[in-house]
Write an enzyme that holds these catalytic residues in place. Structure first.
Site, mmCIF file in Angstrom:
data_model
loop_
_atom_site.group_PDB
_atom_site.id
_atom_site.type_symbol
_atom_site.label_atom_id
_atom_site.label_comp_id
_atom_site.label_asym_id
_atom_site.label_seq_id
_atom_site.Cartn_x
_atom_site.Cartn_y
_atom_site.Cartn_z
ATOM 1 N N ARG A 180 44.095 81.661 23.824
ATOM 2 C CA ARG A 180 43.458 82.077 25.067
ATOM 3 C C ARG A 180 44.423 82.645 26.096
ATOM 4 O O ARG A 180 44.167 82.594 27.288
ATOM 5 C CB ARG A 180 42.600 80.936 25.619
ATOM 6 N N THR A 226 45.488 76.310 20.963
ATOM 7 C CA THR A 226 44.710 77.530 21.163
ATOM 8 C C THR A 226 44.708 77.950 22.629
ATOM 9 O O THR A 226 44.271 79.042 22.947
ATOM 10 C CB THR A 226 43.241 77.330 20.740
ATOM 11 N N SER A 276 45.668 70.625 20.972
ATOM 12 C CA SER A 276 44.431 70.501 20.193
ATOM 13 C C SER A 276 44.650 69.572 19.007
ATOM 14 O O SER A 276 45.786 69.314 18.619
ATOM 15 C CB SER A 276 44.012 71.866 19.630
ATOM 16 N N GLU A 297 39.840 67.024 15.740
ATOM 17 C CA GLU A 297 39.201 66.856 14.435
ATOM 18 C C GLU A 297 40.212 66.342 13.413
ATOM 19 O O GLU A 297 39.905 66.236 12.225
ATOM 20 C CB GLU A 297 38.587 68.186 13.968
ATOM 21 N N TRP A 310 42.508 71.118 25.286
ATOM 22 C CA TRP A 310 42.681 72.518 24.931
ATOM 23 C C TRP A 310 41.912 73.481 25.847
ATOM 24 O O TRP A 310 41.816 74.660 25.529
ATOM 25 C CB TRP A 310 42.279 72.721 23.467
ATOM 26 N N ASN A 318 36.614 65.420 22.702
ATOM 27 C CA ASN A 318 35.869 64.384 21.997
ATOM 28 C C ASN A 318 36.783 63.303 21.431
ATOM 29 O O ASN A 318 37.912 63.557 21.054
ATOM 30 C CB ASN A 318 35.053 64.999 20.849
ATOM 31 N N ASP A 366 29.849 65.230 19.742
ATOM 32 C CA ASP A 366 30.972 66.154 19.886
ATOM 33 C C ASP A 366 30.871 67.025 21.132
ATOM 34 O O ASP A 366 31.153 68.221 21.102
ATOM 35 C CB ASP A 366 31.140 67.053 18.643
ATOM 36 N N ASP A 422 32.740 67.822 23.737
ATOM 37 C CA ASP A 422 34.053 67.886 24.411
ATOM 38 C C ASP A 422 33.906 68.140 25.908
ATOM 39 O O ASP A 422 33.095 68.967 26.304
ATOM 40 C CB ASP A 422 34.876 69.063 23.876
ATOM 41 N N ARG A 456 30.012 70.751 27.976
ATOM 42 C CA ARG A 456 29.402 70.971 26.665
ATOM 43 C C ARG A 456 28.085 70.205 26.553
ATOM 44 O O ARG A 456 27.148 70.641 25.886
ATOM 45 C CB ARG A 456 30.369 70.501 25.564
#
Lengths: 601, 218
Positions: free
Chosen positions: A131, A175, A190, A193, A259, A277, A319, A321, A346
């Protein structure tokens, strides 16, 4: 001769110091609407420009002025920076940096391409996006996919220093952009997951030396919280606030990644951001509130010490976030001037808080389809004050492991993901790119292996049922009332960051590749142009040679490139539903291009 | 390769290979070689009698018992609920009343947790990873296994760099390798549409035991 040489030397020094504004710091550049010095437009993250040469009356005549291929065919998030007469363009992995000469039709002044192990690619969730770059005091900061933070001389591209922020072998990647504040660079990470315990770190902008690091979860001293002074909803958080909210030592692989976008208020000296998350996606495997994942954080820029926190989604089951941007505005609220923080989570709620104290003022759904919670409890006397009131039918925790909870809105990618909203002080409205997607979610047991995905849920996504059939909206939002003012239907999620300008125009990109301009008051479409690939980048504006330009990166990908590229089906609608919203691949293809627009001469 | 737990031909007692849990990189390579050798032996004769006796169709077909399987081949079921064809390759099986086998269903679930973030929903692909509902039309069981265990890299100038990690050490993938294969084969054969398998066989006790053993759970 000697005099001449001396003059040349002086000239050399002068040239080295150019652009002059750079040495006066980032704040001055941000105040100059001709430049675009920070990804978020300003420290307040408003993505608003005072430029008005292109306005609601003439934007319809806008044309492509020039374009530039980045040479990379992956998802292009973020946008270019404009410092003086130079534009800085970044790419997804391998994270190339180009310095383009705006005085010479975008001729490449220098190019920097880091060497990175391609094994980082699959460790990044959801494409190899980046980004964007950051700038301060003559330095361009590149935060690579492999978490290496590099400081480059803005004039030459020469590497000044670099520091490694994480370990991709453990699933730690990057990211996001970074945020320069005073003599520091604020950096996130990040890996939610992959069971990473995420943190925010400040590095010295001159040397790259680590100054402070605050984790999202764990012991108080590692989170940089003060049990007595750090507050949540006005009360001290108390000792071991995070440890008490996890079972055993699960906090060590707890996620809470960082992130998203960062904002900064020079008056309070606070840095604002959200944590992601908790790991895993199976809520049954991590009993407790899982603090402080899914949390808005306000940290002192100098020390990292948290002033206040607010956890939006305790014990996440979907999830959702909390990483989306915090937009800082000074507005009237209930007849009094307030320092506000507005955040489109989110989880589908648009939150308005007092950014000095962390007081919760507004929490309302910014998409009518949001159904996982009836509302956020706003009763200060209630034991559940500030918490979402979860609907049992949509609770993947209450339904349990190996049960498919159906029709949850929004989907895991949220009513909005990282794609940043814009705020116009002329209309006092927020312009929000949104997803209009719902999901079925089935959690199940998973085991943790360092560096391997640690997901623990199956989900399938589909356009919000009983709506317009599209997967996105672009809305105008009143943050003081918590109301949608207008809403534009989009066939696909709007995954591009918005730009609002003093010309009463709001710009955004679409996944089919359109750059669109709409009227900031009414939402009426004033202009659209189809660029070569889907847009998940953020719209930028600058002025050069007396002319205002609009710039945006095309290059479909990101999370949007997963589900939407293939087209989504509604499993409840049975077979053949795919026809209603054909695959994105029918509209666009991979790309990597910067397109710059201007009014004709 | 440090793939330790899976299908070594002589596993240590502590890491005993679960019953019916067959893939491993070594084994897969061996099988690949074997199947190639077999193909070489079989092909000429198959070609000669192609008119009368075509090779097994690479699509869904009706088996003698009326069920739908890969190529309509007869499939035998083991105590875990897995259907296997005569050559030892697992297959999906849809009973005449539409009931899907457990492995295909389980594979659907695991796929949409571990694989879909790159390979897209329902094996449809993404902007940066291939559509497996397509790939499995040509990829053999052994090739599939090899790629999942060892990963794959396509990196170069002018391409969208594609890197798949090695999942050989990831229990959440390796314990469900056959499930994933069976699900994706059903998608590739057109036996299963872009839907969640609804009517399905139940999970057997032997499957659960094997799952726990694979994860090292009691």
């Amino acid at each position: 001769m000697r005099k001449l040489a001396c003059a040349a030397l002086l000239l050399g020094v002068a040239v080295y110091a150019w652009p002059a504004a750079a040495n006066d710091g980032l704040t001055k550049i941000i105040k100059d609407p001709k430049q675009w010095g920070i990804q978020t437009g300003d420290y307040a993250n408003t993505r608003y420009s005072k430029l008005d040469q292109i306005n609601a009356g003439n934007v319809g005549k806008m044309q492509v002025a020039w374009s530039f291929s980045t040479g990379v065919l992956r998802g292009h998030e973020g946008g270019p920076l404009v410092i003086g007469d130079v534009m800085y363009v970044h790419t997804p992995f391998p994270n190339i940096v180009y310095a383009l000469d705006l005085n010479d039709d975008g001729k490449i002044i220098w190019k920097y391409e880091p060497k990175q192990d391609p094994n980082v690619i699959p460790v990044m969730c959801c494409d190899t996006v980046n980004r964007g770059l950051a700038f301060s005091d003559g330095m361009i900061y590149l935060h690579q996919a492999d978490t290496t933070l590099v400081a480059l001389d803005a004039k030459t591209g020469e590497k000044k220093w670099s520091v490694v922020n994480g370990d991709p072998k453990k699933g730690e990647t990057n990211t996001a952009t970074v945020m320069p504040v005073k003599d520091k660079v604020i950096v996130g990470i990040s890996g939610g997951e992959f069971g990473v315990r995420c943190h925010v770190t400040a590095y010295d902008s001159k040397t790259g030396k680590q100054v402070w690091r605050g984790f999202s979860m764990g012991p108080d001293n590692e989170m940089l919280v003060d049990p007595q002074k750090t507050t949540a909803l006005g009360k001290p958080i108390g000792p071991d606030s995070s440890l008490k909210s996890w079972e055993g030592d699960q906090w060590k692989i707890g996620g809470g990644c960082t992130w998203g976008w960062y904002s900064y208020d020079p008056e309070t000296n606070l840095v604002y951001y959200g944590s992601g998350n908790p790991s895993t996606w199976n809520p049954k495997q991590r009993p407790g509130d899982n603090k402080w994942s899914m949390t808005i954080w306000a940290r002192d820029a100098d020390t990292g010490m948290a002033k206040w926190v607010y956890q939006m989604t305790p014990h996440d089951e979907w999830d959702y976030d909390g990483v989306n941007e915090m937009i800082l505005t000074d507005q009237q609220f209930n007849g009094a001037p307030r320092k506000l923080l507005t955040h489109f989570d989110r989880n589908g709620f648009g939150y308005t808080l007092d950014r000095v104290t962390g007081e919760l003022l507004v929490a309302e759904k910014y998409d009518p389809s949001v159904n996982w919670a009836t509302k956020v409890d706003m009763d200060k006397a209630s034991p559940t004050f500030g918490r979402p009131l979860v609907v049992a039918q949509y609770s993947t925790e209450q339904n349990g492991e190996d049960v498919n909870s159906k029709g949850i809105c929004p989907a895991a990618l949220g009513t909005k993901d990282q794609q940043p909203a814009a705020f116009s002080p002329k209309t006092n409205l927020f312009y929000v790119p949104t997803n209009h997607v719902c999901m079925d979610y089935e959690p199940f047991r998973v085991s943790y292996t360092a560096g391997q995905p640690y997901v623990g849920a199956t989900l399938s996504m589909f356009p919000a049922p009983n709506s317009h059939g599209g997967m996105g909206n672009f809305i105008a939002w009143d943050n003081t009332k918590g109301k949608i003012v207008w809403s534009l239907k989009e066939p696909f999620s709007v995954w591009s960051g918005a730009l609002a300008t003093a010309g009463d125009v709001v710009f955004y990109g679409t996944l089919e590749g359109y750059l669109k301009a709409v009227d900031s008051k009414t939402g009426k479409e004033l202009y659209k142009f189809k660029t070569p690939s889907g847009i998940i980048g953020n719209v930028t504006t600058y002025e050069h040679g007396g002319k205002q330009y609009i710039a945006v990166l095309s290059g479909v990908g990101g999370w949007a490139g997963i589900g939407l590229a293939a087209g989504l089906t509604d499993p409840n609608a049975g077979l053949g539903a795919v026809g209603g919203y054909a695959a994105l691949s029918s509209y666009t293809n991979l790309g990597g291009q910067l397109t710059v627009f201007a009014l004709p001469n | 390769m440090t793939n330790y737990a899976f299908g070594r031909s002589n596993p240590s007692p502590a890491q005993a290979r679960p019953v019916g849990f067959k893939p491993s990189a070594l084994l897969a390579t061996g099988l690949l070689v074997m199947s190639l050798a077999l193909a070489c032996l079989v092909l000429p004769s198959a070609g000669a009698v192609a008119q009368e006796q075509p090779a097994v169709a690479n699509t869904v077909g009706t088996a003698p018992d009326g069920s739908k399987t890969h190529g309509g081949q007869e499939a035998t079921k083991d105590d875990m609920g897995k259907y296997t064809m005569s050559d030892g390759t697992p297959t999906y099986r849809i009973a005449p009343d539409g009931t899907m086998d457990w492995f295909a269903y389980s594979g659907y679930r695991r796929y949409h947790a571990e694989c879909h973030v790159c390979h897209g929903p329902d094996g449809m692909g993404s902007s940066y990873a291939p559509a497996l509902a397509n790939s499995l039309k040509t990829l053999s069981y052994e090739q599939f296994t090899e790629v999942v265990v060892n990963g794959k890299k396509t990196v170069g100038v002018g391409t969208a760099d594609q890197v798949m990690p090695a999942f050989g050490e990831n229990l959440n993938v390796m314990c469900y390798l056959d499930d994933l294969y069976v699900y994706l084969k059903a998608r590739a054969d057109g036996a299963l549409d872009r839907t969640r398998p609804s009517k399905r066989e139940d999970k057997t006790k032997a499957y659960g035991d094997n799952e726990n053993q694979c994860f090292g759970r009691k």
